[in-house]
Scaffold this active site. Structure first.
Site, mmCIF file in Angstrom:
data_model
loop_
_atom_site.group_PDB
_atom_site.id
_atom_site.type_symbol
_atom_site.label_atom_id
_atom_site.label_comp_id
_atom_site.label_asym_id
_atom_site.label_seq_id
_atom_site.Cartn_x
_atom_site.Cartn_y
_atom_site.Cartn_z
ATOM 1 C CE LYS A 101 11.711 -2.903 18.194
ATOM 2 N NZ LYS A 101 11.948 -2.434 19.586
ATOM 3 N N GLY A 102 7.699 -3.353 13.821
ATOM 4 C CA GLY A 102 6.828 -2.477 13.036
ATOM 5 C C GLY A 102 7.380 -1.057 12.991
ATOM 6 N N GLY B 142 3.056 -5.470 8.616
ATOM 7 C CA GLY B 142 3.198 -6.006 7.269
ATOM 8 C C GLY B 142 4.589 -6.443 6.889
ATOM 9 C CB ILE C 252 -0.974 0.003 1.187
ATOM 10 C CG1 ILE C 252 -0.233 -0.032 2.529
ATOM 11 C CG2 ILE C 252 -1.916 -1.194 1.089
ATOM 12 C CD1 ILE C 252 -1.165 0.109 3.745
ATOM 13 N N GLY C 253 2.098 1.073 -0.463
ATOM 14 C CA GLY C 253 3.056 2.171 -0.473
ATOM 15 C C GLY C 253 4.179 1.933 0.510
ATOM 16 C CD GLN D 218 5.423 2.934 5.448
ATOM 17 O OE1 GLN D 218 4.780 2.489 6.388
ATOM 18 N NE2 GLN D 218 4.845 3.461 4.400
ATOM 19 C CB THR E 203 10.742 1.260 1.650
ATOM 20 O OG1 THR E 203 11.405 0.206 2.366
ATOM 21 C CG2 THR E 203 10.948 1.043 0.153
ATOM 22 C CD GLU F 123 0.108 1.392 12.649
ATOM 23 O OE1 GLU F 123 -1.058 1.384 12.256
ATOM 24 O OE2 GLU F 123 0.533 0.571 13.487
#
Lengths: 735, 208, 324
Positions: free
Chosen positions: A693-694, A516, A473-474, A630, A626, A697
């Protein structure tokens, strides 16, 4: 594979491809307009065009719906309403579900503004749109509750955000030497991805194919099957390119359900994109919150009492906006009381938007920390360092963090940003018309992992193909998954082809909750692990000795070309990663720090961000290109939430009034300066074999508070009612 | 304010709408002449996407509020959602597909890849077409909101940020886009120039 | 968007004649009309495309002023050498509005005619007297923060969204029109725009078929030209407030945007405290010009914001030589 022990040395640790700054492998398609998004597929048969008509009232019942003029209009093929909608699976909530039936046009009941009330299908888009405006709907309007502040007494503890109570908060807070007791409000916000929700649906016999813009393919596949009452195996979902999601495309909406239903009735493909002015009320949004933060500390600044209460609302059956979740983990303090209360509102459905909980919860807790630091007379960086903790403060030392570099992030950021040179007191620094302020906040976002699978195929010739339902999704999935596969098989990224977003491929975590990249990479890791075992075996090497490098598998000095092992047919393997209880043994989260400098016009109180820095500890950074993007994206959305983003509720009519991109303000180019991101060296063994890790966000979680704290530093005005618009600053300046 | 009690939608007396006659329209799209018979209601955007199958031009809002549909019309950037194809009979349109292809990228397309000037990619064609138009406007001396002296238009990052503000990017690749466009501007203008607009120095860069 | 018939006008006179019929409308840039047609707010049955009329020139007038053809685009007008040199406030105002793409398409005549950006006007389900006379004004009790504070009525509090028109007002520009019967008119902006009163759906004094052919700027006023716009984000947003100023000592002129149903100017108030310092003068001018303001609770900030903005403009240019 099951990941139930902390990671040990594995092929990813070579970091020959992973961690390298590769540009996006799908980039040439995106910059030339060749990457196909959901609405853009060309089928053999000419499509028909759907148009959704949204309800004109917030709550009530349709008493009459006159579609005669629409049906008679040129080109119209079908008008669906609740009176002729084919049978659907039922749902006991008006809130759309991730992977369960989410019926549309299910009855005359209106539960929120712009809920779909009719669906027009015509030969052309222009005909469908024109006909939709000819439909006449009469309602029996029911009063609704549209005002969160009026429901505080009714709130209940939600299932998805349990109370965390440790020690005796009230007593400790009452006894604390220094306290703050502050109330914050955050507004409803819209995800507003640039690509509208869109679907093309077509049937071949009993088999449905939908091209739809979605974040998690297997969810929408199951959800659509349940809604349309067809077996899941009859539904194929393709979501190869998604024009942004930010949470709203975790759910599926009227474009998907109604296109599929109408295509079945008509026996022709139907394509529908939700018109932008419908999206804000028809789909999901982040729900507003009211938050009370109470902190008690000794004179040095050691927290003794940590209290955070959140009130939020939703339609019945909807999730909460768990804005105090991060407060369970962020700082030490023996006495804790962290509670969410959710009431019923008749506004459109609230659901996930980038960093549910933290994105708005951090505005409150990190604003309160700034106010506490000021009251204590300590550096806000120092206050945070003082209250850093290496274990889950609720569960105690028996549940350590798997990795936590909050302190390092704060120190690194303070140095890099020049925090020592900050204005110490509000309104201290002015350059021309502009007041200058600095602000800091911690960054925190829970780390999540989800089961994920993939197929990898060694092609004749020795290249590799990766197939998984994972979406991009980008976020960089195409590139990152290619890097992981290349690393595992000893190939270059150019030798790997990645295919995503098709339900024909193995189910994947999809994109959401920052899980993701890590989860889908682990799925590709598992598939590659299986393939490596097969190939080593074929080559006749013990797996423990086999080394994959340069397109060959090696045992010592002996090697075999992968192209040779691929043969004429190729060799494929499928694998998936599941998880044990490491997330219970260890508290897992991404940490970081945000530093922001703002300027505020001394005359007009216009607020602009001069510079911003995020320091990020998120485990292994799989692709710094990337990953940086983000972070920049999260920071920008966080700046938006601090300064401009607000769905304005009409408290009488019950809708978000500013339902377009002209009046729902998101940051534009001119709002965003050049910004910096620093990644800390970190490996998280308990998260996945990738040790990542994520990340997606973490950028948004805290940056808005840093902006708010900087605005205070510049102006001397504390605004706790977000967004901080200039009128609120002016109200704090004596005129 | 009480909720409205009047029915939603058109009064029934309005009756069925007349069938609009289609009109012939000839456009030169990416250098190729294309003749279509169109309902006059068809926007230039939907003409490109639905009739010519040039889906590189994106529909983000359809109301002139996001910039994703930006194309070059007779060399100038415009929003293709807010104009009708029939209004442009005989005119030339350049879309993202006309700027370059994966094997033959426009310098801006190449720079967007290298600077990661995108994420989801949906606003990207609009950002690129807008960037082409913007560099040309700066070269022609068209002033902007941040131009200090109306008679001395100079390239700067702040000029780009202002001039590209009609192109929303929710992924927020903004800093990377500015870096990419700045690099292309620098390479096209050489280090010796100070960025002042020169008559005839237009850098259209559109391959037609 | 309802079906319509389409024709391309050959001459201004033919265009005016073709638009006499009920439901007919001119289309030029289309950047506002098509937006509204897609939302079923505007429902023309016939569109008269005037884009190819020869109304796209900027020419000197005999008295040293400037005539701007109705079809001159916003970009071309803002870039015109004489506008930059002699009417910089107009260049500044234009480039403060919309986006580059829209300014490349939007025309001088169309900009004057752009309709309200009130969110209630923009949704056909909601009460709005401007869109649906007699349906009520939901903004009065709803979202009124962006809306007007003066010149409003109980029927409508929408503000005029144009930046360009605010500069034209401070320049004392006039609007030139051609009627279907061949007669021409010249209208001052205050005669061109109506205040909402009981008829907020009537926004101008144009008659059926009357075509804006251009705008005439009087001879250059001299002075220092400033347009200062305050908005919620740094670009691509409508004004919360704006000030168009021609600074020339005691003869300075001010017009205000974002605060009224038309560009707002009060020539008498401009004289207030003309010898005072920036802060006191701004206070006196705004107090006088907005004595009749009737803001809502949500947009009451606009009056002090306007005073601060004007003060900033005066302060900046009392010390510097001014900008173009």
């Amino acid at each position: 594979m099951k990941f139930d022990q902390p990671a040990t040395t594995n092929p990813i640790d070579q970091e020959r491809v992973v961690t390298r700054p590769h540009t996006r492998i799908e980039g040439p398609l995106k910059v030339t307009g060749q990457a196909p998004y959901a609405y853009e597929y060309r089928l053999p048969e000419a499509p028909t065009y759907g148009f959704v008509l949204g309800a004109g009232v917030a709550r009530g019942r349709i008493t009459a719906i006159d579609t005669a003029a629409a049906e008679a209009a040129p080109g119209v093929l079908l008008v669906l309403t609740h009176e002729n909608m084919p049978a659907q699976g039922a749902s006991d909530t008006p809130v759309p579900q991730q992977e369960d039936a989410s019926p549309q046009l299910a009855g005359p009941e209106i539960r929120h503004y712009h809920q779909a009330v009719a669906f027009v299908v015509a030969e052309t888009f222009e005909q469908a749109r024109a006909a939709a405006h000819l439909i006449r709907v009469t309602y029996d309007v029911t009063p609704g509750q549209f005002t969160l502040a009026d429901t505080l007494e009714e709130g209940k503890e939600p299932d998805d955000a349990a109370d965390s109570v440790v020690g005796d908060f009230e007593e400790a807070f009452g006894a604390a030497a220094v306290t703050v007791d502050l109330t914050y409000t955050t507004p409803d916000q819209s995800q507003a991805p640039m690509e509208p929700h869109a679907t093309i649906a077509h049937w071949e016999g009993e088999e449905l194919t939908v091209h739809t813009a979605h974040q998690v393919v297997h969810w929408v596949k199951r959800g659509l099957a349940m809604t349309l009452k067809v077996p899941q195996k009859n539904v194929r979902v393709i979501s190869a390119y998604v024009g942004g999601g930010f949470g709203t495309k975790l759910l599926f909406f009227s474009d998907a359900v109604l296109s599929a239903a109408a295509a079945r009735v008509l026996g022709r493909p139907v394509k529908t994109a939700l018109q932008r002015p419908l999206i804000f009320n028809n789909t999901s949004h982040r729900a507003a919150t009211i938050q009370r933060v109470r902190l008690g500390a000794d004179h040095a600044g050691n927290l003794s009492a940590v209290g955070h209460d959140t009130w939020t609302g939703n339609l019945p059956g909807g999730d909460s906006e768990p804005a105090c979740e991060q407060t369970k983990y962020l700082y030490a303090g023996p006495n804790r009381q962290i509670r969410t209360r959710q009431s019923e509102l008749d506004l459109p459905p609230g659901a996930s938007m980038r960093a549910p909980g933290e994105a708005v919860g951090m505005l409150a807790i990190e604003g309160a920390m700034d106010e506490l630091a000021e009251k204590l007379g300590v550096d806000p960086v120092e206050l945070r360092l003082m209250n850093d903790v290496q274990f889950d403060p609720e569960k105690g030392p028996k549940r350590p963090f798997s990795s936590r570099k909050l302190a390092q992030a704060l120190r690194t950021g303070a140095r890099a940003f020049g925090w020592d040179g900050r204005p110490r007191t509000p309104r201290e620094r002015q350059e021309g018309e502009w007041l200058i302020g600095y602000g800091v906040a911690s960054a925190f976002r829970t780390n999540l992992v989800k089961p994920s699978g993939a197929t990898v195929r060694l092609e004749p010739g020795g290249t590799l193909t990766v197939e998984t339902q994972m979406t991009d999704i980008g976020t960089g999935s195409y590139t990152i998954l290619g890097q992981v596969a290349a690393e595992m098989l000893g190939l270059t990224l150019e030798q790997v082809q990645v295919r995503l977003g098709d339900s024909e491929y193995p189910a994947s975590s999809g994109s959401g909750g920052s899980w993701g990249a890590n989860s889908a990479s682990a799925g590709v890791y598992a598939a590659c692990d299986a393939l490596r075992r097969d190939l080593a075996k074929q080559a006749g090497y013990p797996y423990a000795d086999a080394v994959f490098r340069s397109g060959k598998v090696w045992q010592g000095a002996e090697c075999t070309e992968l192209s040779e092992l691929a043969g004429k047919e190729g060799v494929s393997a499928t694998g998936s990663m599941t998880y044990g209880d490491l997330d219970e043994q260890f508290a897992q989260a991404g940490f970081g720090a945000h530093f922001v400098e703002v300027r505020v016009n001394a005359h007009t109180a216009e607020i602009r961000v001069n510079r911003a820095l995020s320091v990020v500890g998120a485990g292994r950074i799989l692709n710094p290109v990337t990953a940086r993007s983000q972070c920049l994206g999260g920071m920008t959305m966080g700046i938006g939430s601090a300064l401009m983003e607000e769905l304005h509720v009409d408290h009488d009519l019950g809708l978000f009034v500013n339902h377009d991109l002209g009046e729902y303000h998101v940051p534009v180019h001119a709002d965003i300066p050049d910004m910096d991101v620093i990644f800390l060296d970190e490996l998280d063994d308990a998260s996945s074999p990738l040790r990542a890790k994520g990340l997606g966000e973490l950028g948004i979680s805290g940056v808005g508070a840093a902006v708010a704290n900087a605005v205070y530093n510049a102006t001397g005005v504390r605004v706790r009612d977000f967004p901080i618009t200039l009128d609120k600053i002016l109200a704090g300046w004596d005129d | 304010m009480t909720p409205p009690t009047a029915p939603q939608g058109a009064a029934p007396s309005e009756g069925p709408q007349p069938v609009p006659a289609t009109l012939p329209v000839t456009l030169t799209v990416n250098g190729q002449e294309r003749t279509l018979e169109l309902d006059p209601r068809v926007s230039l955007l939907d003409t490109l996407r639905e009739h010519l199958h040039l889906t590189g031009t994106k529909k983000g809002c359809d109301h002139g509020q996001c910039g994703a549909c930006t194309v070059l019309l007779d060399g100038q950037r415009v929003l293709s959602c807010l104009t009708l194809a029939v209004m442009h009979d005989g005119q030339a349109v350049t879309t993202i597909e006309g700027l370059g292809t994966p094997d033959d990228l426009h310098p801006l397309q190449d720079a967007f890849i290298r600077h990661d000037g995108y994420q989801c990619g949906y606003c990207t064609p609009g950002q690129l077409c807008s960037s082409v138009g913007t560099l040309d406007e700066i070269a022609r001396g068209v002033p902007s909101h941040v131009t200090a002296d109306l008679d001395d238009v100079r390239f700067s990052a702040d000029e780009l940020r202002e001039r590209l503000s009609g192109n929303l990017c929710r992924c927020a690749a903004y800093p990377n886009i500015i870096a990419a466009v700045s690099e292309v501007h620098a390479s096209q203008n050489g280090a010796s120039q100070n960025g002042t607009a020169q008559p005839g120095a237009a850098q259209n860069g559109v391959g037609q | 968007m309802r079906a319509f018939t389409y024709e391309r006008a050959a001459t201004p006179q033919a265009a005016a004649g073709a638009t006499l019929a009920e439901g007919a409308k001119f289309i030029a840039g289309g950047t506002n009309l098509l937006d509204l047609m897609k939302l079923d707010i505007e429902r023309p049955a016939h569109l008269v495309d005037i884009n190819r009329l020869e109304l796209n020139a900027v020419t000197d007038t005999a008295d040293g002023g400037l005539h701007v053809g109705a079809l001159v685009t916003n970009t071309d007008l803002a870039s015109h050498p004489r506008v930059r040199a002699d009417y910089a406030v107009l260049s500044r105002a234009i480039v403060a509005g919309a986006s580059g793409q829209i300014r490349n398409k939007a025309t001088t005549g169309g900009n004057l005619l752009q309709r309200a950006r009130c969110p209630y006007f923009y949704d056909t389900n909601l009460p709005c007297n401007k869109r649906e006379p007699g349906s009520g004004c939901a903004a009065l009790t709803g979202l009124s923060r962006p809306l007007a504070v003066i010149g409003t009525s109980d029927a409508c509090i929408a503000q005029h969204p144009s930046d360009m028109a605010v500069a034209l007002r401070v320049l004392d520009a006039t609007v030139n029109t051609l009627k279907a019967d061949g007669t021409e008119r010249t209208l001052a902006l205050d005669d061109f725009y109506r205040l909402p009163g009981d008829t907020p759906h009537l926004e101008t004094t144009l008659e059926a078929g009357e075509l804006i052919t251009g705008v005439t700027l009087p001879p250059p006023p001299g002075g220092t030209h400033v347009y200062r716009k305050v908005r919620d984000r740094a670009s691509y947003a409508f004004a919360l407030v704006s000030v168009a100023a021609i600074l020339n000592g005691r003869e300075s002129r001010f017009a205000f945007g974002g605060v009224a149903p038309r560009p707002w100017r009060d020539p008498a108030a401009e004289k207030a405290a003309a010898d005072a310092g920036p802060v006191a003068r701004a206070r006196a001018v705004i107090d006088a010009a907005f004595a009749d303001a009737r803001p809502t609770e949500q947009n009451a900030f606009k009056v002090p914001l306007l005073r601060r903005t004007l003060s900033a403009v005066l302060e900046e240019h009392s010390t510097t030589g001014g900008q173009k």
